[in-house]
Design a protein around this motif. Structure first.
Motif, PDB file in Angstrom:
ATOM      1  N   GLY A 119       0.795  -1.226   0.000  1.00 57.44           N
ATOM      2  CA  GLY A 119       0.000   0.000   0.000  1.00 57.44           C
ATOM      3  C   GLY A 119       0.824   1.271   0.000  1.00 57.44           C
ATOM      4  O   GLY A 119       0.268   2.353   0.227  1.00 57.44           O
ATOM      5  N   LYS A 120       2.110   1.185  -0.286  1.00 59.59           N
ATOM      6  CA  LYS A 120       2.956   2.373  -0.336  1.00 59.59           C
ATOM      7  C   LYS A 120       2.892   3.002  -1.730  1.00 59.59           C
ATOM      8  O   LYS A 120       3.018   2.326  -2.740  1.00 59.59           O
ATOM      9  CB  LYS A 120       4.399   2.012  -0.001  1.00 59.59           C
ATOM     10  CG  LYS A 120       5.342   3.195   0.030  1.00 59.59           C
ATOM     11  CD  LYS A 120       6.758   2.750   0.378  1.00 59.59           C
ATOM     12  CE  LYS A 120       7.718   3.937   0.381  1.00 59.59           C
ATOM     13  NZ  LYS A 120       9.103   3.511   0.688  1.00 59.59           N
ATOM     14  N   PHE A 121       2.690   4.325  -1.763  1.00 58.62           N
ATOM     15  CA  PHE A 121       2.551   5.036  -3.043  1.00 58.62           C
ATOM     16  C   PHE A 121       3.843   4.956  -3.853  1.00 58.62           C
ATOM     17  O   PHE A 121       4.941   5.145  -3.318  1.00 58.62           O
ATOM     18  CB  PHE A 121       2.194   6.499  -2.782  1.00 58.62           C
ATOM     19  CG  PHE A 121       2.122   7.339  -4.024  1.00 58.62           C
ATOM     20  CD1 PHE A 121       1.018   7.298  -4.853  1.00 58.62           C
ATOM     21  CD2 PHE A 121       3.179   8.170  -4.379  1.00 58.62           C
ATOM     22  CE1 PHE A 121       0.951   8.072  -6.005  1.00 58.62           C
ATOM     23  CE2 PHE A 121       3.129   8.939  -5.521  1.00 58.62           C
ATOM     24  CZ  PHE A 121       1.999   8.896  -6.337  1.00 58.62           C
ATOM     25  N   ILE A 122       3.686   4.670  -5.172  1.00 56.71           N
ATOM     26  CA  ILE A 122       4.843   4.610  -6.076  1.00 56.71           C
ATOM     27  C   ILE A 122       4.818   5.769  -7.063  1.00 56.71           C
ATOM     28  O   ILE A 122       5.749   6.563  -7.128  1.00 56.71           O
ATOM     29  CB  ILE A 122       4.862   3.261  -6.835  1.00 56.71           C
ATOM     30  CG1 ILE A 122       4.972   2.093  -5.851  1.00 56.71           C
ATOM     31  CG2 ILE A 122       6.018   3.238  -7.834  1.00 56.71           C
ATOM     32  CD1 ILE A 122       4.906   0.725  -6.523  1.00 56.71           C
ATOM     33  N   ARG A 123       3.742   5.896  -7.816  1.00 58.72           N
ATOM     34  CA  ARG A 123       3.655   6.950  -8.835  1.00 58.72           C
ATOM     35  C   ARG A 123       2.202   7.095  -9.257  1.00 58.72           C
ATOM     36  O   ARG A 123       1.336   6.314  -8.856  1.00 58.72           O
ATOM     37  CB  ARG A 123       4.521   6.610 -10.057  1.00 58.72           C
ATOM     38  CG  ARG A 123       4.048   5.380 -10.804  1.00 58.72           C
ATOM     39  CD  ARG A 123       4.915   5.061 -12.006  1.00 58.72           C
ATOM     40  NE  ARG A 123       4.466   3.873 -12.718  1.00 58.72           N
ATOM     41  CZ  ARG A 123       4.810   2.644 -12.405  1.00 58.72           C
ATOM     42  NH1 ARG A 123       5.629   2.429 -11.395  1.00 58.72           N
ATOM     43  NH2 ARG A 123       4.343   1.622 -13.112  1.00 58.72           N
TER      44      ARG A 123
END
Length: 545
Positions: free
Chosen positions: A449-453
């Motif tokens: 759930g960590k934002f990438i792009r």
């Protein structure tokens, strides 16, 4: 009383007495202590003291309502009023009071009438002023609309002229290439005939040579018809500038592997089997090849086999076990089970391969494991269920059996924030792609759930998005790589293809072309053969490309 009071004689003369029962100086007759002189007796001179005393007691008697009659007897002068007299007195007083109150009320009513008349005049003046202002503003708005409309029409005419000029130029280039290829084809045929005259069979190199020429000609014919239709159907990023080229027979020709893909549609509006009312989510079962469709307004899931024939249906309207209220999405997991986003029951439900209800999780709320109108699903390679919890502006992740794991996202426009998360997809690395509907973008997160792009912005141009509703990956051409991402745009009425890193590739459909546009693409899926299925909730059909 011991004092004497004056007695009134019949002749009106006042006679004083010296005491009770005494006789006067005149020798007149006595009655009850008062002496009345005979008529022939002359008036007696009375002293001032006696007059004062008589007046004093006369006043007291008058006040007490007492007096003496002509015979000297005590009598009451003020007898009490009768009932009728009291009633008349009360009526008179009531009439006087009512008359007084009526006068006051009439005065107030008159003043109120004057006030209302003044207010009415002021209101009429204000209303007339408002009407005039509204008329002025309306006229000004109409003039501005006409001016803006004319400006837009001029811009559209200009763009159409530029596009026609460009297309005409490309068509001329295609025509020239066609002419050159035809000339080369004739030359090739002549050379083949010469070779056949000298040998028993045509050399393999020359056959390959001729096949390449024929393939190029067929491609040119296809694109020629496409340009005549003015970009009907499917556009590619490379069509306007002819970037992809190969050399055929020494000449430069067009080579674009993504040619126009025609489509067909199945279904129509209705409640019977194979008919739809607002189809939205769609998925393909990788084990059996069945096509699962969320029939939103019919509150059910319909199944079609790989030959697009009706196979089965499950679900009905309600909140009980096995019932649904507006299912928005359905996914097939690796065990052949169907997972349904039961949107307006605020829960996720599981059904087995025989379409029997297994379990449901969730209820309306914003705590962990609770939902507010979940609208989309995705399944990772590990079997975890990813849920777009649209009303709570977040994404929740569960195990394949419904056990809560974690969630991410909140309301906003920043990275990792959502305004109406809808479509979900998972790539080969279990990265989670989220269609952020009202932020008009696609956001990418890792499996934790960590934002990438993110990519995309609001607009109608290539690479721009407007209300992306559903997303799906095409099959990967190479093992270990991701396929391309298909994005169904509701507002732009099209399906756009991006690479997994967000690079624009091509577009299906065009809202400017009536014959080639979708009504409202609301779901998208791809089978193992590369067929693209698009659910159209406005036209109540499934498009197949």
């Amino acid at each position: 009383m011991s004092s004497t009071l004056p007695a009134i004689s019949r002749s009106g003369s006042t006679v004083l007495s010296g005491g009770r029962g005494g006789t006067g100086s005149t020798g007149g007759s006595v009655a009850n202590g008062f002496t009345r002189p005979p008529p022939s007796t002359p008036s007696v001179r009375v002293s001032m003291k006696s007059i004062g005393s008589a007046a004093k007691y006369a006043y007291r008697w008058k006040r007490l309502g007492l007096a003496r009659d002509e015979f000297g007897n005590k009598v009451h002068m003020n007898k009490g009023p009768t009932v009728e007299e009291l009633r008349q007195i009360a009526l008179e007083r009531a009439k006087q009071s009512m008359s007084k109150e009526s006068g006051i009320i009439m005065g107030k009513l008159k003043r109120l009438t004057c006030l209302v008349a003044n207010m009415r005049r002021e209101t009429e003046i204000d209303a007339e002023y408002v009407r005039l202002e509204i008329k002025k503003l309306t006229k000004r708005a109409i003039e501005e609309i006409y001016a803006r409309e004319q400006e837009l029409l001029d811009q559209v005419d200009k763009l159409v002229k530029e596009a026609n000029t460009t297309l005409d130029g490309q068509y001329k280039q295609l025509s020239n290439l066609k002419t050159q290829f035809l000339a080369k084809e004739r030359t090739c045929c002549e050379r083949l005939e010469q070779e056949v005259d000298h040998e028993e069979k045509t050399p393999a190199p020359l056959i390959t040579y001729q096949e390449n020429v024929q393939q190029a000609l067929n491609y040119l014919k296809t694109n020629e018809a496409n340009y005549k239709r003015r970009w009907v159907g499917f556009r590619t990023a490379n069509e306007p500038n002819f970037k992809n080229t190969v050399k055929v027979l020494g000449f430069v020709g067009i080579s674009d592997p993504r040619s126009v893909r025609p489509w067909r549609s199945i279904g129509r509006e209705g409640i019977e089997h194979g008919q739809f009312r607002g189809p939205v989510g769609i998925d393909v079962d990788k084990l059996r090849g069945d096509i699962a469709i969320s029939d939103f307004e019919n509150h059910r899931i319909q199944l079609l086999d790989k030959n697009e024939e009706f196979r089965g249906v499950f679900g009905s309207k309600g909140s009980d076990s096995g019932c649904m209220k507006g299912p928005n999405d359905v996914k097939c997991d690796r065990d052949g089970r169907f997972v349904v986003a039961d949107t307006f029951n605020h829960r996720i439900s599981w059904y087995d391969s025989k379409m029997e209800h297994l379990q449901s999780i969730g209820r309306k709320g914003n705590k962990a494991g609770e939902f507010d109108r979940p609208r989309s699903l995705a399944i990772t390679s590990e079997g975890n269920i990813v849920v777009a919890d649209t009303g709570n502006q977040r994404v929740q992740v569960f195990t394949g059996d419904g056990e809560y794991l974690f969630s991410f996202g909140d309301l906003g426009k920043g990275p990792g924030q959502f305004k109406g998360p809808h479509g979900l997809a998972v790539d080969h690395k279990n990265n989670i792609y989220v269609a952020d509907l009202y932020n008009h973008r696609i956001q990418v997160f890792d499996e934790a759930g960590k934002f990438i792009r993110s990519f995309g912005k609001e607009g109608r141009l290539e690479g721009e998005l407007s209300e992306p509703r559903a997303i799906a990956f095409t099959p990967a051409t190479t093992v270990g790589e991701a396929g391309n991402l298909l994005v169904a745009e509701m507002e732009n009425q099209r399906v756009t293809m991006f690479s997994d890193d967000g690079q624009y590739l091509c577009t299906y459909g065009d809202s400017c072309e009536e014959n080639s546009s979708f009504g409202c693409p609301s779901g998208v899926a791809v089978d193992s053969d590369g067929r693209i299925f698009v659910s159209d909730s406005k036209l109540n059909v499934i498009h197949i490309m």
